[in-house]
Design an enzyme around this catalytic site. Structure first.
Site, PDB file in Angstrom:
ATOM      1  N   HIS A  77       5.082  14.476 -23.925  1.00  0.00           N
ATOM      2  CA  HIS A  77       4.257  15.417 -24.711  1.00  0.00           C
ATOM      3  C   HIS A  77       4.006  14.898 -26.136  1.00  0.00           C
ATOM      4  O   HIS A  77       3.957  15.676 -27.083  1.00  0.00           O
ATOM      5  CB  HIS A  77       4.918  16.801 -24.788  1.00  0.00           C
ATOM      6  CG  HIS A  77       5.073  17.474 -23.456  1.00  0.00           C
ATOM      7  ND1 HIS A  77       4.136  18.336 -22.939  1.00  0.00           N
ATOM      8  CD2 HIS A  77       6.063  17.408 -22.528  1.00  0.00           C
ATOM      9  CE1 HIS A  77       4.538  18.775 -21.750  1.00  0.00           C
ATOM     10  NE2 HIS A  77       5.700  18.222 -21.468  1.00  0.00           N
ATOM     11  N   ASN A 150       3.901  24.943 -19.239  1.00  0.00           N
ATOM     12  CA  ASN A 150       2.839  23.995 -18.911  1.00  0.00           C
ATOM     13  C   ASN A 150       1.602  24.752 -18.433  1.00  0.00           C
ATOM     14  O   ASN A 150       1.667  25.968 -18.224  1.00  0.00           O
ATOM     15  CB  ASN A 150       3.305  23.061 -17.783  1.00  0.00           C
ATOM     16  CG  ASN A 150       4.179  21.913 -18.290  1.00  0.00           C
ATOM     17  OD1 ASN A 150       4.210  21.618 -19.486  1.00  0.00           O
ATOM     18  ND2 ASN A 150       4.874  21.265 -17.382  1.00  0.00           N
ATOM     19  N   HIS A 341      12.457  24.658 -27.934  1.00  0.00           N
ATOM     20  CA  HIS A 341      13.682  24.572 -27.132  1.00  0.00           C
ATOM     21  C   HIS A 341      13.823  25.846 -26.292  1.00  0.00           C
ATOM     22  O   HIS A 341      13.748  26.946 -26.835  1.00  0.00           O
ATOM     23  CB  HIS A 341      14.881  24.420 -28.078  1.00  0.00           C
ATOM     24  CG  HIS A 341      16.214  24.411 -27.402  1.00  0.00           C
ATOM     25  ND1 HIS A 341      16.389  23.983 -26.102  1.00  0.00           N
ATOM     26  CD2 HIS A 341      17.442  24.765 -27.850  1.00  0.00           C
ATOM     27  CE1 HIS A 341      17.667  24.088 -25.780  1.00  0.00           C
ATOM     28  NE2 HIS A 341      18.325  24.554 -26.813  1.00  0.00           N
ATOM     29  N   TYR A 364      16.427  19.550 -25.103  1.00  0.00           N
ATOM     30  CA  TYR A 364      15.516  19.785 -26.234  1.00  0.00           C
ATOM     31  C   TYR A 364      16.199  19.616 -27.596  1.00  0.00           C
ATOM     32  O   TYR A 364      15.631  19.020 -28.501  1.00  0.00           O
ATOM     33  CB  TYR A 364      14.801  21.142 -26.076  1.00  0.00           C
ATOM     34  CG  TYR A 364      13.762  21.077 -24.962  1.00  0.00           C
ATOM     35  CD1 TYR A 364      14.161  20.973 -23.630  1.00  0.00           C
ATOM     36  CD2 TYR A 364      12.406  21.050 -25.230  1.00  0.00           C
ATOM     37  CE1 TYR A 364      13.236  20.858 -22.602  1.00  0.00           C
ATOM     38  CE2 TYR A 364      11.472  20.943 -24.203  1.00  0.00           C
ATOM     39  CZ  TYR A 364      11.884  20.849 -22.892  1.00  0.00           C
ATOM     40  OH  TYR A 364      10.970  20.729 -21.882  1.00  0.00           O
TER      41      TYR A 364
HETATM   42 FE1  HDE Z   1       9.978  19.249 -21.236  1.00  0.00          FE
HETATM   43  N1  HDE Z   1      10.685  18.050 -22.716  1.00  0.00           N
HETATM   44  N2  HDE Z   1      11.445  18.569 -20.010  1.00  0.00           N
HETATM   45  N3  HDE Z   1       9.224  20.295 -19.651  1.00  0.00           N
HETATM   46  N4  HDE Z   1       8.511  19.878 -22.366  1.00  0.00           N
HETATM   47  C1  HDE Z   1      10.133  17.917 -23.923  1.00  0.00           C
HETATM   48  O1  HDE Z   1      11.317  17.925 -25.956  1.00  0.00           O
HETATM   49  C2  HDE Z   1      12.547  17.907 -20.401  1.00  0.00           C
HETATM   50  C3  HDE Z   1       9.717  20.363 -18.391  1.00  0.00           C
HETATM   51  C4  HDE Z   1       7.585  20.834 -22.069  1.00  0.00           C
HETATM   52  O2  HDE Z   1       4.914  20.698 -27.834  1.00  0.00           O
HETATM   53  C5  HDE Z   1      10.977  17.114 -24.866  1.00  0.00           C
HETATM   54  O3  HDE Z   1      10.750  18.261 -28.117  1.00  0.00           O
HETATM   55  C6  HDE Z   1      13.445  17.723 -19.307  1.00  0.00           C
HETATM   56  C7  HDE Z   1       9.109  21.436 -17.655  1.00  0.00           C
HETATM   57  C8  HDE Z   1       6.644  20.965 -23.154  1.00  0.00           C
HETATM   58  O4  HDE Z   1       6.790  19.973 -28.728  1.00  0.00           O
HETATM   59  C9  HDE Z   1      12.211  16.785 -24.019  1.00  0.00           C
HETATM   60  C10 HDE Z   1      12.827  18.283 -18.220  1.00  0.00           C
HETATM   61  C11 HDE Z   1       8.226  22.010 -18.522  1.00  0.00           C
HETATM   62  C12 HDE Z   1       7.066  20.071 -24.125  1.00  0.00           C
HETATM   63  C13 HDE Z   1      11.884  17.453 -22.703  1.00  0.00           C
HETATM   64  C14 HDE Z   1      11.577  18.823 -18.671  1.00  0.00           C
HETATM   65  C15 HDE Z   1       8.305  21.290 -19.758  1.00  0.00           C
HETATM   66  C16 HDE Z   1       8.235  19.416 -23.611  1.00  0.00           C
HETATM   67  C17 HDE Z   1      10.284  15.949 -25.513  1.00  0.00           C
HETATM   68  C18 HDE Z   1      13.322  18.328 -16.781  1.00  0.00           C
HETATM   69  C19 HDE Z   1       7.289  23.191 -18.254  1.00  0.00           C
HETATM   70  C20 HDE Z   1       6.396  19.779 -25.451  1.00  0.00           C
HETATM   71  C21 HDE Z   1       9.975  16.375 -26.926  1.00  0.00           C
HETATM   72  C22 HDE Z   1      14.447  19.120 -16.608  1.00  0.00           C
HETATM   73  C23 HDE Z   1       7.985  24.418 -17.983  1.00  0.00           C
HETATM   74  C24 HDE Z   1       6.862  20.731 -26.509  1.00  0.00           C
HETATM   75  C25 HDE Z   1      10.682  17.615 -27.097  1.00  0.00           C
HETATM   76  C26 HDE Z   1       6.126  20.445 -27.789  1.00  0.00           C
HETATM   77  C27 HDE Z   1       8.973  18.458 -24.315  1.00  0.00           C
HETATM   78  C28 HDE Z   1      12.748  17.433 -21.688  1.00  0.00           C
HETATM   79  C29 HDE Z   1      10.653  19.443 -17.800  1.00  0.00           C
HETATM   80  C30 HDE Z   1       7.480  21.624 -20.874  1.00  0.00           C
HETATM   81  C31 HDE Z   1      12.555  15.320 -23.870  1.00  0.00           C
HETATM   82  C32 HDE Z   1      14.786  17.020 -19.363  1.00  0.00           C
HETATM   83  C33 HDE Z   1       9.435  21.863 -16.215  1.00  0.00           C
HETATM   84  C34 HDE Z   1       5.447  21.899 -23.224  1.00  0.00           C
HETATM   85  O5  HDE Z   1      13.367  17.358 -24.548  1.00  0.00           O
END
Ligand code: HDE
Length: 717
Positions: A77, A150, A341, A364
């Site tokens: 993202h 999402n 988060h 997060y």
């Molecule tokens: Fe994320 N995801 N994600 N994700 N995600 C991040 O956190 C992660 C997942 C989502 O505009 C990171 O600050 C793991 C699902 C959005 O700043 C990180 C898993 C969904 C955003 C991270 C998922 C999301 C992130 C990277 C699997 C939809 C952007 C930067 C378990 C429900 C937020 C950050 C923004 C961002 C980890 C799966 C949505 C790396 C480990 C499912 C919208 O922490």
């Protein structure tokens, strides 16, 4: 304990942000220490041609700060755009939850929303085929609540431990860092073809949902099942939805690829311009509620993030509305530094045991520590809650708060045991006391093994146009794959979803659908596991369909903020042009006059008009519709411009509304391939030889409201 009054409304958050704003208008230039600088053009030297002196602290401060301007981009993202706004609940939801921001319909809770793509770097194109992030930070009186969702209701994987693999597979390949922001390459499809749990999500990412027309026209989903808890402690399961009031619309893939060249900031610009122009995007917050006792009544597991709850089984109740009405002042300070988060939660909400959700709860904060450089990121203005913060946490990089007093521990008597723990009555957060009694295992629940039925549900729910686009997307993606085995494995999976789908894709790849019906393709099986425990459930022959999964027949929501190009040159028919402009403006569409060159245009009556863009900088893919008014010399000039002909041709190919009056019809004929009749007789093409036909504007407006005319496309199913 004395009860502290919380700050309450949207103005408070904005005021707080205001306090951190710096405006240099009319001010002297200073160093970061406030020293006024007299010469910012020359470094300090031994003589005008001499060596630069180490003593020059002004030079060193400036360059050092510059050297440290970049922070690590988000691992996923990375590319995003954001806006401020507020959320208001329609009526109290106290029956469902005690969350304060969902009680009072007069309360405006400030929000900051960041939309993003997932795979690309910060500088990548907005139009990549990808999932879009839809992350909302609610600054509630009880603390921040982040709904980090999402634009698709399901995810690729069921367990967080696989996330690094998924992301490594989709990101550019490690040897040559190719391709940027694209899933169309070997490593992604290698991983997916060995991971049947991804098949439902693949249907979504290969659909046009992955190439939205605008962030303002996307749905949002919390994906996981959460809990609502009311004041009596009663828990219910809840899934969150965002429903855009502008409807759900996408572009077509060819268009997406062209936009990536013409304007890679297309979505970012669209959001910014809409808000600047006062057309504030709005979404309704929807909830699907499942009673505790109904947890197991579905043929899928509520804890499995690769499944959605069909709206036919559990309707979405719309409980409030979010409006985005202010652009950030500073991209870095706000959009880049915002830290979302899932663990930012308020009383009245809680988690479930979804293993994807549970892993995210760790990730997060961890990622913010790396990205924002230390544990005090909550003190950055965009991340600060409007609720007061008091605890014994101290120090660390870039600490801003000046904590007073001697105590930073509890219990303490020196400070009267402050800050005191808050009981439930005082708004203290308590976890839902879910009973857990189990063996410690590394395992996947059998109830998670149905990998194809909801993929099938999605496919069945699509219109023929959407099915065609899905087949074409898979042909494109797998066509870019080099290793043959990967294509064959994918065809085996697609055959599980639907025979027409698999056949359609196979034909485009010049392959046969493999005869093996190998649902054992699941390679995500632990070393010592019994493979039978990981066997995918074969798809049922028939699975129903769900209207909410299709973007066809979008609700008629008018043409507000739709971009309309008017192709014109000197001598353009003034009355036709003005009548169309008036009619479109009344519907709040955005009009741009496109001409062979920039500057002013002289109409047939001698009136001068500002040209908004030249044919060199504009392109039909940046617009929703095109109108060509008459005027002999205007159309004559346009006919000499390849770009004008291409403009109309592309708009036609992309199934957009087109109108022409008087001599303007000639340009349409010139743009037609396969016979002028075909173009002129097509749906969504409105022509009249009467230069000032009064019916044309209303017919054109009606056509733009249809979004696209898919009858012009060749169907594959
Ligand atoms: Fe994320 N995801 N994600 N994700 N995600 C991040 O956190 C992660 C997942 C989502 O505009 C990171 O600050 C793991 C699902 C959005 O700043 C990180 C898993 C969904 C955003 C991270 C998922 C999301 C992130 C990277 C699997 C939809 C952007 C930067 C378990 C429900 C937020 C950050 C923004 C961002 C980890 C799966 C949505 C790396 C480990 C499912 C919208 O922490």
């Amino acid at each position: 304990m004395p009860k502290e009054t919380n700050k309450t409304n949207t103005n408070d958050k904005l005021e707080e942000l205001d306090q951190n704003r710096e405006d240099s208008t009319g001010q002297f230039l200073t160093t970061n220490q406030g020293l006024r600088v007299s010469d910012d053009q020359n470094s300090l030297k031994a003589g005008p041609r001499g060596a630069t002196l180490l003593e020059d602290f002004i030079l060193r401060e400036k360059i050092t700060h510059f050297d440290h301007e970049r922070i690590p981009e988000r691992i996923v993202h990375a590319r995003g755009a954001a806006a401020h706004g507020y959320f208001q609940v329609y009526e109290s939801q106290s029956e469902l939850t005690k969350a304060g921001f969902l009680q009072d319909s007069s309360l405006k809770t400030p929000v900051f929303v960041r939309f993003s793509t997932v795979a690309g770097s910060r500088g990548s194109s907005d139009l990549a085929r990808d999932v879009r992030g839809f992350a909302v930070k609610f600054y509630t009186e009880e603390g921040n609540f982040d709904l980090v969702g999402n634009n698709m209701p399901v995810f690729f994987i069921q367990d967080a431990i696989k996330f690094p693999d998924l992301i490594h597979a989709v990101k550019p390949e490690p040897n040559n860092e190719i391709p940027q922001a694209a899933s169309a390459h070997d490593t992604f499809w290698d991983f997916i073809s060995l991971t049947p749990e991804s098949m439902h999500m693949i249907m979504w990412t290969m659909s046009d949902r992955a190439i939205p027309r605008s962030y303002r026209m996307m749905e949002g989903f919390g994906v996981h099942t959460f809990r609502f808890i009311n004041a009596d402690g009663k828990s219910r399961f809840v899934k969150f939805h965002w429903k855009p009031l502008l409807g759900v619309h996408s572009v077509v893939w060819d268009e997406a690829q062209l936009i990536s060249g013409r304007d890679p900031d297309f979505h970012r610009r669209d959001l910014w311009d809409a808000i600047e122009g006062g057309a504030y995007p709005e979404w309704e917050l929807g909830v699907q509620i499942v009673e505790e006792e109904d947890e197991h009544k579905f043929d899928f597991d509520l804890l499995d993030s690769t499944k959605l709850i069909p709206e036919e089984l559990v309707p979405v109740q719309r409980i409030g509305k979010m409006t985005l009405n202010r652009n950030p002042d500073n991209y870095f300070a706000e959009t880049e530094q915002v830290a979302f988060h899932l663990g930012h939660l308020v009383p009245g909400l809680d988690f479930t045991n979804d293993p994807l959700l549970q892993g995210r709860l760790f990730s997060y904060t961890d990622t913010q520590l790396k990205r924002l450089g230390g544990p005090n990121f909550h003190e950055i203005p965009i991340n600060r809650p409007i609720a007061p913060v008091h605890n014994g946490q101290r120090d660390g990089h870039m600490r801003q708060t000046i904590n007073v007093g001697r105590t930073s521990y509890g219990p303490n008597a020196i400070n009267g045991d402050s800050p005191a723990q808050a009981g439930q009555k005082e708004g203290g957060f308590t976890n839902y006391p879910e009973r857990i009694d189990a063996n410690k295992v590394r395992a996947r629940s059998k109830s998670f093994m149905d990998h194809y039925n909801q993929a099938k549900l999605f496919w069945n729910s699509q219109s023929d146009t959407e099915k065609t686009h899905l087949i074409k997307a898979l042909r494109f993606e797998l066509g870019k794959v080099v290793v043959d085995d990967i294509r064959n494995r994918m065809l085996m999976h697609l055959a599980q979803v639907d025979a027409t789908l698999a056949k359609g894709v196979a034909e485009g790849l010049g392959l046969d659908v493999p005869s093996s019906n190998d649902v054992q393709l699941n390679k995500s099986v632990p070393a010592d596991a019994n493979p039978a425990d990981y066997q995918s459930v074969p798809a049922k022959a028939t699975v129903g369909s769900s209207a909410a999964l299709s973007m066809a027949n979008p609700p008629k929501v008018g043409i507000k903020t739709r971009q309309v190009a008017i192709l014109a040159a000197d001598g353009v028919d003034a009355s036709a042009l003005n009548a169309m402009k008036e009619a479109l403006s009344a519907e709040k569409a955005i009009i741009a006059i496109i001409a062979p060159r920039l500057g002013m245009l002289k109409t047939s009556t001698g009136e001068t008009m500002k040209i908004d863009a030249s044919l060199q900088t504009a392109a039909s893919v940046l617009f929703d519709a095109v109108y060509v008014p008459g005027g002999k010399s205007s159309v004559k000039s346009l006919l000499q411009e390849d770009e004008a002909i291409r403009f109309v041709h592309e708009a036609f190919m992309h199934c957009k509304a087109i109108a022409a009056t008087g001599e303007g019809v000639e340009l349409l004929k010139a743009a037609a391939t396969g016979g002028a009749e075909k173009l002129l007789d097509s749906d969504g093409v409105i022509t009249s030889l009467d230069a000032t036909d009064a019916d044309v504007p209303s017919q054109f407006i009606e056509a733009i409201g249809q979004h696209r005319f898919w009858s012009r496309e060749k169907k594959l199913v």
